[in-house]
Design a protein around this motif. Structure first.
Motif, PDB file in Angstrom:
ATOM      1  N   ILE A 156       0.828  -1.209   0.000  1.00 50.64           N
ATOM      2  CA  ILE A 156       0.000   0.000   0.000  1.00 50.64           C
ATOM      3  C   ILE A 156       0.862   1.259   0.000  1.00 50.64           C
ATOM      4  O   ILE A 156       0.468   2.293  -0.550  1.00 50.64           O
ATOM      5  CB  ILE A 156      -0.967  -0.012   1.198  1.00 50.64           C
ATOM      6  N   ASP A 157       2.053   1.187   0.596  1.00 43.81           N
ATOM      7  CA  ASP A 157       2.946   2.348   0.609  1.00 43.81           C
ATOM      8  C   ASP A 157       3.340   2.765  -0.803  1.00 43.81           C
ATOM      9  O   ASP A 157       3.580   3.944  -1.069  1.00 43.81           O
ATOM     10  CB  ASP A 157       4.210   2.050   1.419  1.00 43.81           C
ATOM     11  N   ALA A 158       3.429   1.800  -1.704  1.00 46.92           N
ATOM     12  CA  ALA A 158       3.791   2.121  -3.088  1.00 46.92           C
ATOM     13  C   ALA A 158       2.708   2.980  -3.726  1.00 46.92           C
ATOM     14  O   ALA A 158       3.001   3.969  -4.416  1.00 46.92           O
ATOM     15  CB  ALA A 158       4.000   0.842  -3.889  1.00 46.92           C
ATOM     16  N   TRP A 159       1.448   2.620  -3.514  1.00 51.27           N
ATOM     17  CA  TRP A 159       0.338   3.400  -4.056  1.00 51.27           C
ATOM     18  C   TRP A 159       0.330   4.812  -3.483  1.00 51.27           C
ATOM     19  O   TRP A 159       0.157   5.791  -4.208  1.00 51.27           O
ATOM     20  CB  TRP A 159      -0.988   2.705  -3.773  1.00 51.27           C
ATOM     21  N   GLU A 160       0.524   4.942  -2.187  1.00 50.19           N
ATOM     22  CA  GLU A 160       0.480   6.254  -1.537  1.00 50.19           C
ATOM     23  C   GLU A 160       1.597   7.154  -2.063  1.00 50.19           C
ATOM     24  O   GLU A 160       1.369   8.341  -2.347  1.00 50.19           O
ATOM     25  CB  GLU A 160       0.576   6.091  -0.020  1.00 50.19           C
ATOM     26  N   ASN A 161       2.796   6.606  -2.201  1.00 49.78           N
ATOM     27  CA  ASN A 161       3.916   7.430  -2.657  1.00 49.78           C
ATOM     28  C   ASN A 161       3.796   7.799  -4.128  1.00 49.78           C
ATOM     29  O   ASN A 161       4.113   8.933  -4.513  1.00 49.78           O
ATOM     30  CB  ASN A 161       5.240   6.685  -2.403  1.00 49.78           C
ATOM     31  N   LEU A 162       3.334   6.863  -4.949  1.00 48.35           N
ATOM     32  CA  LEU A 162       3.162   7.176  -6.367  1.00 48.35           C
ATOM     33  C   LEU A 162       2.031   8.174  -6.561  1.00 48.35           C
ATOM     34  O   LEU A 162       2.120   9.079  -7.411  1.00 48.35           O
ATOM     35  CB  LEU A 162       2.881   5.902  -7.166  1.00 48.35           C
ATOM     36  N   ASN A 163       0.980   8.048  -5.785  1.00 47.62           N
ATOM     37  CA  ASN A 163      -0.127   9.000  -5.847  1.00 47.62           C
ATOM     38  C   ASN A 163       0.350  10.404  -5.490  1.00 47.62           C
ATOM     39  O   ASN A 163      -0.023  11.389  -6.136  1.00 47.62           O
ATOM     40  CB  ASN A 163      -1.229   8.558  -4.890  1.00 47.62           C
ATOM     41  N   ASP A 164       1.167  10.509  -4.449  1.00 48.36           N
ATOM     42  CA  ASP A 164       1.724  11.809  -4.050  1.00 48.36           C
ATOM     43  C   ASP A 164       2.541  12.416  -5.190  1.00 48.36           C
ATOM     44  O   ASP A 164       2.428  13.622  -5.481  1.00 48.36           O
ATOM     45  CB  ASP A 164       2.604  11.660  -2.808  1.00 48.36           C
ATOM     46  N   LEU A 165       3.376  11.600  -5.832  1.00 48.18           N
ATOM     47  CA  LEU A 165       4.197  12.105  -6.945  1.00 48.18           C
ATOM     48  C   LEU A 165       3.319  12.538  -8.108  1.00 48.18           C
ATOM     49  O   LEU A 165       3.564  13.580  -8.724  1.00 48.18           O
ATOM     50  CB  LEU A 165       5.177  11.024  -7.395  1.00 48.18           C
ATOM     51  N   HIS A 166       2.292  11.759  -8.418  1.00 50.31           N
ATOM     52  CA  HIS A 166       1.389  12.087  -9.523  1.00 50.31           C
ATOM     53  C   HIS A 166       0.737  13.447  -9.314  1.00 50.31           C
ATOM     54  O   HIS A 166       0.755  14.316 -10.210  1.00 50.31           O
ATOM     55  CB  HIS A 166       0.323  11.008  -9.646  1.00 50.31           C
ATOM     56  N   PHE A 167       0.172  13.687  -8.139  1.00 47.60           N
ATOM     57  CA  PHE A 167      -0.515  14.961  -7.897  1.00 47.60           C
ATOM     58  C   PHE A 167       0.472  16.116  -7.766  1.00 47.60           C
ATOM     59  O   PHE A 167       0.149  17.253  -8.144  1.00 47.60           O
ATOM     60  CB  PHE A 167      -1.395  14.842  -6.651  1.00 47.60           C
ATOM     61  N   PHE A 168       1.670  15.833  -7.268  1.00 49.94           N
ATOM     62  CA  PHE A 168       2.712  16.858  -7.229  1.00 49.94           C
ATOM     63  C   PHE A 168       3.047  17.327  -8.641  1.00 49.94           C
ATOM     64  O   PHE A 168       3.157  18.534  -8.904  1.00 49.94           O
ATOM     65  CB  PHE A 168       3.958  16.289  -6.544  1.00 49.94           C
ATOM     66  N   LEU A 169       3.192  16.382  -9.576  1.00 48.83           N
ATOM     67  CA  LEU A 169       3.507  16.740 -10.961  1.00 48.83           C
ATOM     68  C   LEU A 169       2.339  17.458 -11.628  1.00 48.83           C
ATOM     69  O   LEU A 169       2.550  18.411 -12.394  1.00 48.83           O
ATOM     70  CB  LEU A 169       3.865  15.492 -11.758  1.00 48.83           C
TER      71      LEU A 169
END
Length: 313
Positions: free
Chosen positions: A103-116
């Motif tokens: 689940i940590d992978a989803w949370e971190n990738l989601n953060d990067l996606h919205f940051f971009l």
């Protein structure tokens, strides 16, 4: 495992590696500009050549200047190879296979996606670009660490690493191919190229830094930076994770965990032989580009063999 899930894991690894490598390329290329003398002409077109997207770039932009190339490679959603597109594609894949990933992978990738989505267009200028690219690189490395440490090393993980290693091998060959040709030319045609030869070392150092390889090169080679030594390290070293041979060996180590495929094994053996048997000292003077082309064709056939063996119903 369903072929659809296997394909998604494979492409997730490729997209994540692509985003990180593209961010490194843009960052290192910008720093190379600061290290060169003012009488040296320095262009951004080589980045487009490295990624093999000349036609896509020409369809949207008239000139390969810094602003256009940077936007195209980082924030252009119409470019399927841009960082923002790669991250979005990886996120869409992860959304469909969340039960197979930590689940940590989803949370971190989601953060990067919205940051971009929020910051990429606003951070393309020189003053903010380094922070943006650093965040992308750090997030990609964090995600890789999460997956390596927290994901079960089952068949799904093997498909993930298969994609990661094939993408890295492809990117390393692209960087070596374009960077090995001279990117440094005098603005004044009357000036001798010999005067700029000392700056070739800076160019080769940028090749290493594009792949985060400078420190490990110095540790392994214990010699000054030179073209032939850099090529040997990035193409044939079996201990550095971003070298082509290391990536191909890692793919070979992965295949026993997957259903047997003679076509995949043969494609891997042929490509590995092309890298292993290359006389890089001679090719640097007489025809490196042709050999790199052969290796890239081999990597393409390896991808096709993997797709045919594991992803097509």
């Amino acid at each position: 495992m369903l072929s659809r899930v296997a394909s998604n894991l494979y492409w997730f690894g490729r997209y994540l590696q692509r985003a990180e490598n593209t961010a490194r390329l843009v960052s290192v290329h910008a720093h190379l500009l600061l290290d060169l003398p003012r009488n040296v002409q320095f262009g951004w077109a080589p980045l487009i050549q490295i990624l093999g997207v000349e036609e896509e770039f020409a369809a949207h932009y008239d000139e390969a200047n810094e602003a256009n190339v940077v936007r195209f490679l980082i924030a252009d959603a119409d470019n399927p190879g841009s960082i923002i597109s790669a991250v979005s594609s990886a996120r869409e894949i992860l959304r469909t296979i969340r039960d197979a990933m930590p689940i940590d992978a989803w949370e971190n990738l989601n953060d990067l996606h919205f940051f971009l989505q929020e910051r990429s267009e606003k951070s393309l200028g020189r003053s903010k670009r380094f922070e943006l690219l650093s965040r992308i690189i750090e997030s990609a490395l964090l995600l890789d660490g999460i997956l390596l440490s927290n994901m079960s090393h089952d068949v799904g993980f093997q498909f993930l690493r298969l994609g990661t290693n094939l993408e890295q091998a492809d990117m390393t060959t692209r960087i070596v191919d374009v960077r090995s040709s001279s990117l440094i030319v005098p603005q004044d045609s009357e000036r001798s190229g010999d005067e700029l030869r000392p700056f070739a070392t800076i160019q080769w150092m940028s090749v290493l830094r594009s792949l985060m390889a400078y420190q490990m090169y110095r540790r392994h080679e214990r010699a000054r930076v030179s073209g032939a030594a850099v090529l040997r390290f990035l193409m044939q070293n079996r201990e550095f994770p971003r070298s082509v041979m290391f990536c191909l060996d890692s793919i070979g180590d992965t295949l026993p965990y997957l259903p047997p495929s003679r076509a995949t094994e043969r494609a891997l053996q042929r490509t590995r032989a092309l890298v292993r048997d290359a006389n890089l000292d001679m090719l640097l003077d007489e025809g490196l580009h042709a050999r790199i082309d052969e290796i890239q064709v081999g990597l393409g056939k390896l991808h096709e063999a993997i797709s045919a063996a594991y992803f097509k119903a």
